[in-house]
Design a protein around this motif. Structure first.
Motif, PDB file in Angstrom:
ATOM      1  N   GLU A   1       1.223  -1.830   0.184  1.00  0.00           N
ATOM      2  CA  GLU A   1       0.049  -0.594   0.033  1.00  0.00           C
ATOM      3  C   GLU A   1       0.829   1.147   0.233  1.00  0.00           C
ATOM      4  N   SER A   2       2.232   1.097   0.750  1.00  0.00           N
ATOM      5  CA  SER A   2       3.411   2.363   0.724  1.00  0.00           C
ATOM      6  C   SER A   2       3.744   2.427  -0.306  1.00  0.00           C
ATOM      7  N   GLN A   3       4.011   1.999  -1.038  1.00  0.00           N
ATOM      8  CA  GLN A   3       4.637   2.030  -2.453  1.00  0.00           C
ATOM      9  C   GLN A   3       3.719   2.605  -3.634  1.00  0.00           C
ATOM     10  N   PHE A   4       2.540   1.997  -3.380  1.00  0.00           N
ATOM     11  CA  PHE A   4       1.148   1.680  -4.546  1.00  0.00           C
ATOM     12  C   PHE A   4       1.063   3.681  -4.032  1.00  0.00           C
ATOM     13  N   LYS A   5       1.169   3.972  -3.094  1.00  0.00           N
ATOM     14  CA  LYS A   5       0.544   5.893  -2.440  1.00  0.00           C
ATOM     15  C   LYS A   5       1.629   6.412  -2.854  1.00  0.00           C
ATOM     16  N   THR A   6       2.856   5.827  -2.787  1.00  0.00           N
ATOM     17  CA  THR A   6       4.595   6.779  -2.625  1.00  0.00           C
ATOM     18  C   THR A   6       4.889   7.122  -4.715  1.00  0.00           C
ATOM     19  N   CYS A   7       4.231   6.183  -5.044  1.00  0.00           N
ATOM     20  CA  CYS A   7       4.476   5.898  -6.509  1.00  0.00           C
ATOM     21  C   CYS A   7       3.584   6.347  -6.804  1.00  0.00           C
ATOM     22  N   VAL A   8       2.414   5.720  -7.078  1.00  0.00           N
ATOM     23  CA  VAL A   8       1.127   5.818  -8.125  1.00  0.00           C
ATOM     24  C   VAL A   8       0.225   7.075  -7.339  1.00  0.00           C
ATOM     25  N   MET A   9      -0.126   7.009  -6.799  1.00  0.00           N
ATOM     26  CA  MET A   9      -0.861   8.095  -6.403  1.00  0.00           C
ATOM     27  C   MET A   9      -0.835   9.733  -6.155  1.00  0.00           C
ATOM     28  N   GLN A  10       1.374   9.643  -5.696  1.00  0.00           N
ATOM     29  CA  GLN A  10       1.625  10.341  -5.552  1.00  0.00           C
ATOM     30  C   GLN A  10       1.928  10.757  -7.290  1.00  0.00           C
ATOM     31  N   SER A  11       2.215  10.500  -7.956  1.00  0.00           N
ATOM     32  CA  SER A  11       2.680  11.130  -9.729  1.00  0.00           C
ATOM     33  C   SER A  11       1.040  11.523 -10.126  1.00  0.00           C
ATOM     34  N   VAL A  12      -0.019  11.018  -9.570  1.00  0.00           N
ATOM     35  CA  VAL A  12      -1.356  11.200  -9.870  1.00  0.00           C
ATOM     36  C   VAL A  12      -2.047  12.781  -9.030  1.00  0.00           C
ATOM     37  N   TYR A  13      -1.814  12.862  -7.995  1.00  0.00           N
ATOM     38  CA  TYR A  13      -1.855  13.988  -7.313  1.00  0.00           C
ATOM     39  C   TYR A  13      -1.256  14.706  -7.892  1.00  0.00           C
ATOM     40  N   LEU A  14       0.309  15.156  -7.475  1.00  0.00           N
ATOM     41  CA  LEU A  14       1.077  15.836  -7.978  1.00  0.00           C
ATOM     42  C   LEU A  14       0.430  16.741  -9.654  1.00  0.00           C
ATOM     43  N   ALA A  15       0.442  15.450 -11.005  1.00  0.00           N
ATOM     44  CA  ALA A  15      -0.424  15.473 -11.785  1.00  0.00           C
ATOM     45  C   ALA A  15      -2.163  16.899 -11.608  1.00  0.00           C
ATOM     46  N   LYS A  16      -2.306  16.389 -10.732  1.00  0.00           N
ATOM     47  CA  LYS A  16      -3.504  16.935 -10.718  1.00  0.00           C
ATOM     48  C   LYS A  16      -3.564  18.777 -10.107  1.00  0.00           C
ATOM     49  N   ALA A  17      -2.547  18.729  -9.352  1.00  0.00           N
ATOM     50  CA  ALA A  17      -2.354  19.833  -8.324  1.00  0.00           C
ATOM     51  C   ALA A  17      -1.627  20.220  -9.616  1.00  0.00           C
ATOM     52  N   PHE A  18      -0.258  19.919 -10.271  1.00  0.00           N
ATOM     53  CA  PHE A  18      -0.251  21.050 -10.962  1.00  0.00           C
ATOM     54  C   PHE A  18       0.177  20.999 -12.900  1.00  0.00           C
ATOM     55  N   MET A  19      -0.764  19.778 -13.173  1.00  0.00           N
ATOM     56  CA  MET A  19      -0.768  20.391 -14.450  1.00  0.00           C
ATOM     57  C   MET A  19      -1.758  21.041 -15.121  1.00  0.00           C
ATOM     58  N   PRO A  20      -2.235  21.111 -14.375  1.00  0.00           N
ATOM     59  CA  PRO A  20      -3.604  23.068 -15.200  1.00  0.00           C
ATOM     60  C   PRO A  20      -2.647  23.951 -15.542  1.00  0.00           C
ATOM     61  N   ALA A  21      -1.762  23.865 -14.394  1.00  0.00           N
ATOM     62  CA  ALA A  21      -0.667  25.336 -14.670  1.00  0.00           C
ATOM     63  C   ALA A  21      -0.024  24.785 -15.548  1.00  0.00           C
ATOM     64  N   LEU A  22       0.473  23.841 -16.346  1.00  0.00           N
ATOM     65  CA  LEU A  22       1.196  23.824 -16.751  1.00  0.00           C
ATOM     66  C   LEU A  22       0.758  23.545 -18.354  1.00  0.00           C
ATOM     67  N   ILE A  23      -0.621  23.436 -18.264  1.00  0.00           N
ATOM     68  CA  ILE A  23      -1.300  23.031 -20.319  1.00  0.00           C
ATOM     69  C   ILE A  23      -1.654  24.468 -20.062  1.00  0.00           C
ATOM     70  N   GLU A  24      -1.716  25.465 -19.382  1.00  0.00           N
ATOM     71  CA  GLU A  24      -2.187  26.740 -19.211  1.00  0.00           C
ATOM     72  C   GLU A  24      -1.427  27.396 -19.589  1.00  0.00           C
ATOM     73  N   ARG A  25      -0.097  26.886 -19.437  1.00  0.00           N
ATOM     74  CA  ARG A  25       1.297  27.640 -20.158  1.00  0.00           C
ATOM     75  C   ARG A  25       2.143  27.192 -21.009  1.00  0.00           C
ATOM     76  N   ARG A  26       1.082  26.083 -21.721  1.00  0.00           N
ATOM     77  CA  ARG A  26       1.602  25.312 -22.856  1.00  0.00           C
ATOM     78  C   ARG A  26       2.897  24.896 -22.779  1.00  0.00           C
ATOM     79  N   ALA A  27       3.245  23.965 -21.912  1.00  0.00           N
ATOM     80  CA  ALA A  27       5.136  24.056 -21.792  1.00  0.00           C
ATOM     81  C   ALA A  27       5.088  23.766 -20.220  1.00  0.00           C
TER      82      ALA A  27
END
Length: 256
Positions: free
Chosen positions: A112-138
């Motif tokens: 569970e700890s590996q799933f959370k820190t490998c998979v879910m961390q990446s999903v959460y970072l994408a949800k938090a920071f990807m919209p700004a990268l998309i808006e910036r288009r870079a």
């Protein structure tokens, strides 16, 4: 030709850890302002902040639980408030540590700890920071994977399960956001020489069992991992996306 990250902000999760601290120093040396994420290593994070500031960079240390979306979103908001904008470079480096053993002996909580820190961390970072990268288009989204994901050796099961799940997320994310000029890549270290080894005065002998399988007959260094991250974060890697890059002296070799 050089790696120039001036006017960029880079976030490294687990930035106060063994590999993360060298990534922070290297990204700052390339001109980036840095966000040092930590969970418990507050003192080390503050030391790194001072080091980056001594290079003339802006630096910010922030605590968050990367396995909790609310905490990751709060980190995002703190970064926005501090810099007035969100990072251009996201490096998902943090991972839970645990004792490796056989599948029959490994505790379910370790999977569970590996799933959370490998998979879910990446999903959460994408949800938090990807919209700004998309808006910036870079932007750059980089995950730290492992050579173990290709080895599948006994006792690696929880780690490999988490990292192979992470690999799927990154490959799909690369296809989903590529049209916005965002690259998504993975760096896969081998058994890496870090401050932990230096503090112990440890140097592996050439007959070490691990080294017998490495074509270059040595362990990589934390700096070599950080160099790869800095390259992928730069404009020099502007058309590289969706890749899994082993940095392990040829110990594993993805095939076509």
């Amino acid at each position: 030709m050089k790696i120039d990250l001036c006017d960029k902000i880079a976030l490294v999760t687990g930035g106060a850890g063994m590999l993360g601290r060298v990534m922070i120093r290297s990204l700052a040396a390339c001109g980036a302002d840095v966000v040092i994420h930590y969970n418990t290593k507050a003192e080390k994070a503050q030391q790194l902040k001072r080091e980056a500031e001594a290079m003339g960079r802006q630096a910010y240390a922030v605590q968050a639980d990367i396995t909790d979306l609310t905490s990751v979103l709060a980190m995002r908001d703190q970064i926005q408030e501090h810099f007035g904008k969100l990072p251009h470079i996201i490096v998902a480096n943090a991972v839970a540590q645990y004792k490796w053993t056989s599948i029959l002996e490994q505790q379910p909580a370790d999977y569970e700890s590996q799933f959370k820190t490998c998979v879910m961390q990446s999903v959460y970072l994408a949800k938090a920071f990807m919209p700004a990268l998309i808006e910036r288009r870079a932007g750059r989204f980089i995950g730290i994977n492992t050579e173990c994901a290709m080895q599948n050796f006994p006792t690696q099961s929880a780690y490999v399960a988490g990292k192979r799940g992470m690999d799927g997320v990154y490959r799909i994310l690369a296809k989903e956001v590529g049209e916005y000029g965002i690259t998504v890549n993975q760096v896969a270290p081998g058994w890496t020489f870090s401050d932990r080894d230096r503090e112990r005065g440890f140097a592996p002998p050439l007959e070490d069992g691990y080294l017998t399988t490495v074509p270059m007959k040595r362990r990589g260094t934390d700096q070599e991992i950080a160099n790869t991250v800095a390259f992928l974060a730069s404009d020099l890697a502007s058309f590289i996306s969706g890749v899994y890059i082993p940095v392990c002296g040829g110990n594993v070799m993805p095939a076509i």
